[in-house]
Design an enzyme around this catalytic site. Structure first.
Site, PDB file in Angstrom:
ATOM      1  N   HIS A  67      -7.168   1.073 -24.747  1.00 34.26           N
ATOM      2  CA  HIS A  67      -6.719   0.187 -23.662  1.00 34.26           C
ATOM      3  C   HIS A  67      -5.278   0.532 -23.304  1.00 34.26           C
ATOM      4  O   HIS A  67      -4.337   0.125 -23.978  1.00 34.26           O
ATOM      5  CB  HIS A  67      -6.816  -1.285 -24.079  1.00 34.26           C
ATOM      6  CG  HIS A  67      -6.549  -2.245 -22.965  1.00 34.26           C
ATOM      7  ND1 HIS A  67      -7.167  -3.470 -22.879  1.00 34.26           N
ATOM      8  CD2 HIS A  67      -5.751  -2.174 -21.875  1.00 34.26           C
ATOM      9  CE1 HIS A  67      -6.749  -4.106 -21.796  1.00 34.26           C
ATOM     10  NE2 HIS A  67      -5.874  -3.326 -21.180  1.00 34.26           N
ATOM     11  N   HIS A  69      -2.850   1.623 -19.489  1.00 29.03           N
ATOM     12  CA  HIS A  69      -2.868   1.739 -18.023  1.00 29.03           C
ATOM     13  C   HIS A  69      -2.115   2.973 -17.531  1.00 29.03           C
ATOM     14  O   HIS A  69      -2.525   3.604 -16.558  1.00 29.03           O
ATOM     15  CB  HIS A  69      -2.289   0.479 -17.387  1.00 29.03           C
ATOM     16  CG  HIS A  69      -3.109  -0.742 -17.633  1.00 29.03           C
ATOM     17  ND1 HIS A  69      -4.244  -1.032 -16.914  1.00 29.03           N
ATOM     18  CD2 HIS A  69      -2.973  -1.733 -18.551  1.00 29.03           C
ATOM     19  CE1 HIS A  69      -4.776  -2.154 -17.357  1.00 29.03           C
ATOM     20  NE2 HIS A  69      -4.034  -2.596 -18.367  1.00 29.03           N
ATOM     21  N   ALA A 153      -1.709 -10.525 -15.390  1.00 27.73           N
ATOM     22  CA  ALA A 153      -1.098  -9.682 -14.365  1.00 27.73           C
ATOM     23  C   ALA A 153      -2.136  -9.069 -13.420  1.00 27.73           C
ATOM     24  O   ALA A 153      -1.865  -8.081 -12.744  1.00 27.73           O
ATOM     25  CB  ALA A 153      -0.272  -8.587 -15.014  1.00 27.73           C
ATOM     26  N   GLN A 154      -3.339  -9.643 -13.380  1.00 25.33           N
ATOM     27  CA  GLN A 154      -4.378  -9.154 -12.475  1.00 25.33           C
ATOM     28  C   GLN A 154      -4.267  -9.872 -11.123  1.00 25.33           C
ATOM     29  O   GLN A 154      -3.808 -11.014 -11.042  1.00 25.33           O
ATOM     30  CB  GLN A 154      -5.762  -9.418 -13.085  1.00 25.33           C
ATOM     31  CG  GLN A 154      -5.937  -8.894 -14.500  1.00 25.33           C
ATOM     32  CD  GLN A 154      -6.314  -7.433 -14.555  1.00 25.33           C
ATOM     33  OE1 GLN A 154      -6.795  -6.857 -13.599  1.00 25.33           O
ATOM     34  NE2 GLN A 154      -6.087  -6.812 -15.705  1.00 25.33           N
ATOM     35  N   ALA A 233      -4.132 -13.685 -22.691  1.00 27.95           N
ATOM     36  CA  ALA A 233      -4.972 -13.958 -21.526  1.00 27.95           C
ATOM     37  C   ALA A 233      -6.339 -14.493 -21.944  1.00 27.95           C
ATOM     38  O   ALA A 233      -7.379 -14.025 -21.491  1.00 27.95           O
ATOM     39  CB  ALA A 233      -5.122 -12.716 -20.651  1.00 27.95           C
ATOM     40  N   GLY A 262       5.340  -6.088 -30.737  1.00 31.51           N
ATOM     41  CA  GLY A 262       6.442  -6.975 -31.076  1.00 31.51           C
ATOM     42  C   GLY A 262       6.749  -7.978 -29.994  1.00 31.51           C
ATOM     43  O   GLY A 262       7.669  -8.793 -30.151  1.00 31.51           O
ATOM     44  N   ASP A 287      -1.901  -1.115 -24.323  1.00 26.71           N
ATOM     45  CA  ASP A 287      -1.857  -1.795 -23.022  1.00 26.71           C
ATOM     46  C   ASP A 287      -0.653  -1.308 -22.210  1.00 26.71           C
ATOM     47  O   ASP A 287      -0.075  -2.045 -21.415  1.00 26.71           O
ATOM     48  CB  ASP A 287      -1.809  -3.309 -23.200  1.00 26.71           C
ATOM     49  CG  ASP A 287      -2.212  -4.074 -21.929  1.00 26.71           C
ATOM     50  OD1 ASP A 287      -2.882  -3.472 -21.059  1.00 26.71           O
ATOM     51  OD2 ASP A 287      -1.848  -5.254 -21.798  1.00 26.71           O
ATOM     52  N   LEU A 321       3.492 -11.767 -18.759  1.00 22.71           N
ATOM     53  CA  LEU A 321       3.496 -10.434 -19.343  1.00 22.71           C
ATOM     54  C   LEU A 321       2.590  -9.508 -18.538  1.00 22.71           C
ATOM     55  O   LEU A 321       1.474  -9.891 -18.151  1.00 22.71           O
ATOM     56  CB  LEU A 321       3.035 -10.478 -20.793  1.00 22.71           C
ATOM     57  CG  LEU A 321       4.026 -11.063 -21.811  1.00 22.71           C
ATOM     58  CD1 LEU A 321       3.384 -11.160 -23.192  1.00 22.71           C
ATOM     59  CD2 LEU A 321       5.293 -10.230 -21.878  1.00 22.71           C
TER      60      LEU A 321
END
Length: 396
Positions: A67, A69, A153-154, A233, A262, A287, A321
């Site tokens: 995962h 981006h 954040a979608q 989320a 962290g 992520d 976030l």
């Protein structure tokens, strides 16, 4: 070519480090010589191997990020060959040898274009027509079948209920590369039917979901078996309403991603999740978004404005976030040095566990004869010393 890496602490399938040597032949691991079982054995079968002194380093499998981006200014959803090459090349340079990038919640036509571009890139990668980089081992469909309540954040404008026909359009565009498809089961009455129809084709995950315990448990019972970034989320886990986390803990076939940068999860919750689920059910993920590997500033994620300061990436609009700016190897280092996770456990969470979750354990995820010779050498301070991909040195 045959290569022999001596004087290393080899990470075994049993999850421990044992002094020894590893022999590779072409793209694959040929033999593992553990000191306790092969003391004094030094020669290779053909006597022509390149011999490398590993300097006492830890020798671990290439890490697998299921995962992410983007990084270095590029995002998977940019949908360009340049973006894919940049991401794959940089990931390999830090010790990630395979990846499953995640798609954002975007218009259907945009997603189909991104997926088709990934399929074309993977074909070129298999044919050796791309720059050396981490294998595009799959795609993680984080959106668009998510909850507007837990969108993070979608982009809420493009959220849709889970739909089998639409999923199949996406999978066709991707040439079968989709390995994970995320859903918010509470958002569709047909969620359990979707899971049953799709689960043999891809791993169904709970993603950006506000599902309560019962709804999440029903989804897992129907065949969902993965959780996208546990704790983040999703519905909270409390003593009377355990939510998705509690349902995952009660479903032994389910594994879960965790972002150990962290920022996303408190160290106590990381340790707690490893105890509650079991270390073999946790996959560390980065992520990471396009600012990873770059300086602080203004960036975008899924078309939304993001501000990056230090280790935090947040939406400019509401401070939510927005992914991380930390690589998977740095997540492993953070888990060990700041969260009290044993190195042996952290390595498994970044190698063996994601390989199994991807369904590619037979090919990667451990240093085992017959598997790809993807490996990383770390010194005692967990500093990168070398990377080998398919039996070839990438960094040394």
């Amino acid at each position: 070519m045959q290569r022999r890496i001596e004087n290393v602490k080899i990470y075994t399938e049993q999850g421990r480090f044992v002094p020894g040597a590893i022999i590779t032949e072409g793209a694959f691991v040929q033999r593992i010589l553990l000191e306790e079982a092969h003391k004094g054995e030094r020669s290779c079968e053909d006597g022509t191997a390149e011999v490398i002194d590993g300097g006492g380093c830890y020798c671990i499998p290439g890490m697998i990020d299921i995962h992410l981006h983007g990084c270095r200014g590029q995002d998977f959803c940019d949908g360009t060959r340049e973006a894919l090459e940049t991401i794959a090349s940089w990931e390999l340079s830090v010790g990630v040898t395979a990846m499953a990038p995640a798609v954002m919640t975007l218009p259907t036509e945009t997603l189909e274009s991104v997926l088709a571009g990934a399929a074309a890139y993977r074909k070129e990668q298999q044919e050796g027509r791309t720059v050396p980089g981490a294998d595009l081992a799959g795609i993680n469909m984080e959106g668009p079948f998510i909850s507007p309540v837990k969108k993070g954040a979608q982009d809420a404008r493009y959220i849709v209920p889970c739909d089998v026909d639409l999923y199949r359009r996406f999978q066709d565009a991707a040439g079968g590369l989709i390995r994970f498809v995320g859903i918010a089961p509470e958002e569709s009455r047909g969620a359990e039917s979707f899971i049953r129809k799709v689960k043999e084709d891809a791993v169904v995950a709970l993603s950006h979901t506000n599902a309560d315990y019962d709804t999440a448990l029903a989804a897992f019972t129907a065949g969902a078996r993965h959780v996208v970034h546990l704790f983040n989320a999703m519905s909270p886990c409390t003593h009377r309403a355990p939510g998705v986390v509690g349902a995952a803990a009660d479903s032994p076939h389910v594994d879960a991603e965790m972002i150990c940068d962290g920022v996303h999860i408190h160290p106590a919750m990381v340790r707690g999740a490893l105890k509650m689920l079991g270390a073999d059910r946790v996959c560390f993920v980065s992520d990471s978004m396009r600012a990873t590997g770059l300086s602080d500033g203004q960036y975008t994620l899924g078309g939304l404005a993001v501000e990056v300061r230090g280790k935090r990436a947040v939406l400019a609009s509401d401070g939510a976030l927005a992914g991380s700016v930390t690589s998977l190897p740095d997540c492993v280092r953070t888990a060990v040095s700041e969260m009290g996770v044993p190195l042996e456990t952290a390595v498994a969470c970044a190698t063996a566990n994601p390989a199994k979750s991807l369904g590619q354990w037979a090919l990667r995820g451990s240093l085992t004869p017959g598997k790809l010779a993807d490996l990383v050498l770390w010194n005692g301070r967990m500093e990168l010393q070398a990377v080998m991909k398919s039996g070839e040195w990438i960094l040394r």
